[in-house]
Scaffold this active site. Structure first.
Site, short mmCIF file in Angstrom:
data_model
loop_
_atom_site.label_atom_id
_atom_site.label_comp_id
_atom_site.label_asym_id
_atom_site.label_seq_id
_atom_site.Cartn_x
_atom_site.Cartn_y
_atom_site.Cartn_z
N HIS A 408 0.85 -1.20 0.00
CA HIS A 408 0.00 0.00 0.00
C HIS A 408 0.88 1.25 0.00
CE1 HIS A 408 -3.44 2.60 1.34
NE2 HIS A 408 -2.42 3.30 1.82
N GLU A 409 1.88 1.27 0.85
CA GLU A 409 2.73 2.47 0.95
C GLU A 409 3.51 2.70 -0.34
OE1 GLU A 409 2.10 4.47 3.15
OE2 GLU A 409 0.96 3.12 4.43
N HIS A 412 1.69 4.42 -3.07
CA HIS A 412 1.64 5.89 -3.03
C HIS A 412 2.76 6.48 -3.87
CE1 HIS A 412 -1.60 6.58 -0.27
NE2 HIS A 412 -1.06 5.86 0.70
ZN LIG Z 1 -2.10 5.29 2.41
#
Ligand SMILES: [Zn+2]
Ligand SMILES: *[C@@H]1O[C@H](CO)[C@@H](O)[C@H](O)[C@H]1NC(C)=O
Ligand SMILES: *[C@@H]1O[C@H](CO)[C@@H](O)[C@H](O)[C@H]1NC(C)=O
Ligand SMILES: *[C@@H]1O[C@H](CO)[C@@H](O)[C@H](O)[C@H]1NC(C)=O
Ligand SMILES: *[C@@H]1O[C@H](CO)[C@@H](O)[C@H](O)[C@H]1NC(C)=O
Ligand SMILES: *[C@@H]1O[C@H](CO)[C@@H](O)[C@H](O)[C@H]1NC(C)=O
Ligand SMILES: *[C@@H]1O[C@H](CO)[C@@H](O)[C@H](O)[C@H]1NC(C)=O
Ligand SMILES: [Ca+2]
Length: 603
Positions: A408-409, A412
């Site tokens: 998820h990170e 980004h």
């Molecule tokens: Zn996030």
């Protein structure tokens, strides 16, 4: 070339300490097809080995060259191979030595070496395959010796006189295997005479062949007999430490990371730093290999606090591994240097974008708890991924042991760089920030799906210690499990809440594509496959560059449809429209966030 250097490490350490890293001055010219740079021994001896460029030719049909010379049936495989190669490459038969070969049905394969004055050239070899009397293919790294500077064939320095220096540099001892005398082709075309000896270290399982210049006593090259790298980690197909770790050998993808995960081709490390990622516990050095040969095998134990040394090491290695897998697979799908990815230096022959920006992974960042974040500055400055500890359980858990959080990170970073051309300024509105959160969950979800049966997906279930994870609902095609739709954006005033709506739409898009086009296990290595999960990731990444700066849901949906028109000739138009519409993002949806279920008439 043999040189002691620690500058790579120093530079990466500097990168760990700041987000503002100047582009590193690595040469653009990289040599992945012919060179290998390794870091050896306790003192960081950097050894560059050279393998002359190959010629590889295949032949078929009536144009295949004939190897029938003289009494073909009576000639040996070795003689046939020698005469063919010598005429093909313009090298005297005296300089071709038969090594070995085999026959399988009508196919015969010969392996030969080039030689000078009866002394073999260590790194100049060839293999030829015959079908009957026809040559099917040959590969050769033979060099033109007519114009080479060739060292005198009589050694003037004995290897025993320099053995202790060699042993010391390689941190290994001579193993009594007989030394041989061989020529070695250097990358400048000159040909050195070398003593070739083997050294081993039982303690570290290192085992090398050392090429010692028979006129100067210098160490010219090494062969490393040991498999290169291993990592004890949670494989990316699994969600977290709760599903167990395994030791993966050489997981790097050489198309994306031609020098592996610990080198940029010029400089190497023996720690969790490399061309794509620099990882450490905040305030500590990167984690060093646990044994010779880039082995990172600390064992995580979640009955102990994450801050015990071995847990810290294992967590850094796990994060390093996941981020490198992300680099490698997205590179194949188009997140390359030119598309503003995160790398210290360019891969061979690649240009575009700014370098000097590997992802800096800060594990056990003390600035927060029960969360994680990713800072994406513009192309050319390192992205910074900060993983926190989670204190929901009695024994704290480490976010770096949970695959979906790291993915998820990292997403980004990927979405911020691909949207708007590397400025990192284009996911700043609330709605675009919400899309950003959604992409992160959708990417983790994609990674975890493993069959044609699309499963519901929950985020951060391990660290939160609940099967439902940290979002309101698991992602699901079943509206009873996840009821979120476009109209929920009216009441969503925070990026994660908005992101849940988007991630659930993408879950439905994903499931529809897999239902229609199937599933392929090779999703990480084959971006050109036609299965639904691969098509999904193509559209996911393609659409990012197509959508406008600070996109809305509607614009992003249109970017998916355009991506499909561009790459797949609109083949999936109806699948996409129907899936988006099922969650209220039909073609008539506008910025009033009212559900719409319109699709084109033909859908
Ligand atoms: Zn996030
Ligand atoms: C090397 O020299 C020999 C003799 O002059 C010639 O026959 C051969 O073609 C040359 N080889 C190459 C690769 O140029
Ligand atoms: C190693 O060299 C010695 C001395 O020349 C010779 O007697 C022996 O057979 C060789 N051993 C091997 C395995 O080739
Ligand atoms: C292996 O370790 C032992 C004990 O520490 C030491 O005596 C020996 O020299 C080491 N071997 C090598 C090749 O370094
Ligand atoms: C997919 O993953 C789930 C959850 O870990 C597991 O139960 C299932 O056996 C896996 N299926 C395949 C085909 O590997
Ligand atoms: C996918 O296809 C493209 C275009 O044919 C090709 O350049 C690329 O190397 C392929 N990627 C992989 C990983 O095979
Ligand atoms: C929007 O559509 C979803 C899915 O069709 C539905 O469950 C939901 O009730 C709708 N919301 C509104 C406000 O109409
Ligand atoms: Ca970059």
């Amino acid at each position: 070339m043999v040189a002691f250097t620690n500058s790579f490490f120093t530079l990466i350490l500097a990168a760990l300490l700041t987000t503002y890293v100047e582009a590193a001055p690595w040469p653009v010219y990289k040599r992945h097809g012919t060179h290998r740079v390794r870091s050896i021994g306790k003192r960081g001896l950097t050894v560059s080995t050279y393998h002359p460029k190959n010629t590889f030719k295949t032949f078929s049909g009536p144009d295949a060259p004939s190897a029938a010379v003289g009494n073909f049936a009576k000639r040996s495989l070795g003689d046939t191979a020698k005469s063919f190669l010598s005429s093909e490459l313009g090298i005297s038969e005296d300089n071709v030595e038969y090594k070995s070969g085999y026959t399988e049905g009508s196919t015969r394969v010969a392996f030969v070496k080039q030689s000078i004055n009866g002394i073999p050239l260590a790194n100049s070899v060839a293999n030829i395959a015959f079908n009957g009397d026809k040559v099917v293919s040959y590969g050769s790294s033979f060099v033109d010796t007519n114009s080479s500077k060739i060292a005198s064939p009589e050694p003037t320095v004995g290897w025993r006189s320099v053995l202790s220096t060699i042993e010391d540099n390689l941190d290994a001892k001579y193993n009594d295997h007989n030394a041989t005398l061989e020529y070695l082709v250097q990358s400048d075309g000159s040909i050195s005479l070398t003593h070739v000896i083997q050294v081993q270290n039982q303690n570290t399982s290192a085992w090398y062949e050392a090429y010692i210049d028979a006129h100067s006593g210098d160490l010219l090259s090494v062969t490393d007999f040991v498999a290169d790298a291993s990592y004890t980690v949670v494989p990316v197909e699994r969600l977290s430490f709760s599903e167990g770790t395994v030791t993966l050998v050489d997981p790097q993808n050489l198309q994306s990371s031609p020098f592996g995960w610990h080198s940029d081709g010029t400089q190497s490390s023996t720690s969790t730093t490399g061309n794509n990622v620099a990882a450490s516990i905040v305030g500590k050095r990167p984690v060093s290999q646990t044994s010779r040969g880039l082995n990172f095998n600390a064992q995580y134990d979640d009955t102990l606090d994450p801050t015990v040394t071995e847990n810290q090491q294992a967590a850094v290695v796990n994060g390093f591994y996941v981020l490198n897998v992300m680099h490698d697979f997205t590179y194949l799908y188009g997140f390359t240097e030119a598309n503003f990815n995160f790398q210290l230096g360019e891969n061979t022959g690649k240009t575009g974008g700014q370098q000097g920006d590997p992802v800096v992974l800060r594990v056990q960042d003390p600035s927060g708890v029960n969360n994680a974040n990713f800072a994406t500055p513009p192309d050319g400055q390192s992205g910074v991924c900060s993983m926190f500890l989670w204190d929901i359980t009695d024994v704290r858990r480490d976010g770096a042991m949970e695959t979906d959080i790291i993915i998820h990170e990292m997403t980004h970073g990927i979405t911020n760089r691909l949207t708007g051309g590397g400025t990192a300024r284009c996911l700043q509105t609330l709605e675009a920030g919400g899309l950003g959160e959604g992409w992160g969950d959708a990417m983790a979800n994609w990674m975890n799906q493993n069959s044609t049966q699309t499963r519901d997906f929950a985020m951060a279930a391990y660290v939160a210690n609940t099967a439902e994870g940290i979002r309101q609902f698991p992602y699901s095609t079943d509206p009873n499990v996840n009821p979120l739709s476009y109209s929920d954006l009216r009441n969503a005033n925070e990026v994660h809440a908005i992101g849940e709506v988007w991630a659930n739409m993408l879950h439905n898009v994903y499931a529809a594509l897999v239902d229609s086009l199937g599933f392929d296990d090779n999703k990480l290595t084959n971006p050109n496959g036609s299965a639904g999960n691969i098509v999904f990731m193509r559209l996911f990444l393609d659409s990012l560059a197509l959508q406008p700066c600070n996109p809305t849901f509607v614009e992003t949906r249109d970017a998916w449809l355009t991506a499909d028109a561009n790459r797949f000739n609109g083949k999936n138009k109806c699948t996409l429209q129907t899936a988006f519409a099922s969650r209220g993002l039909g073609l008539g949806a506008d910025d009033n966030f009212v559900n719409d279920s319109t699709v084109d008439p033909e859908c």
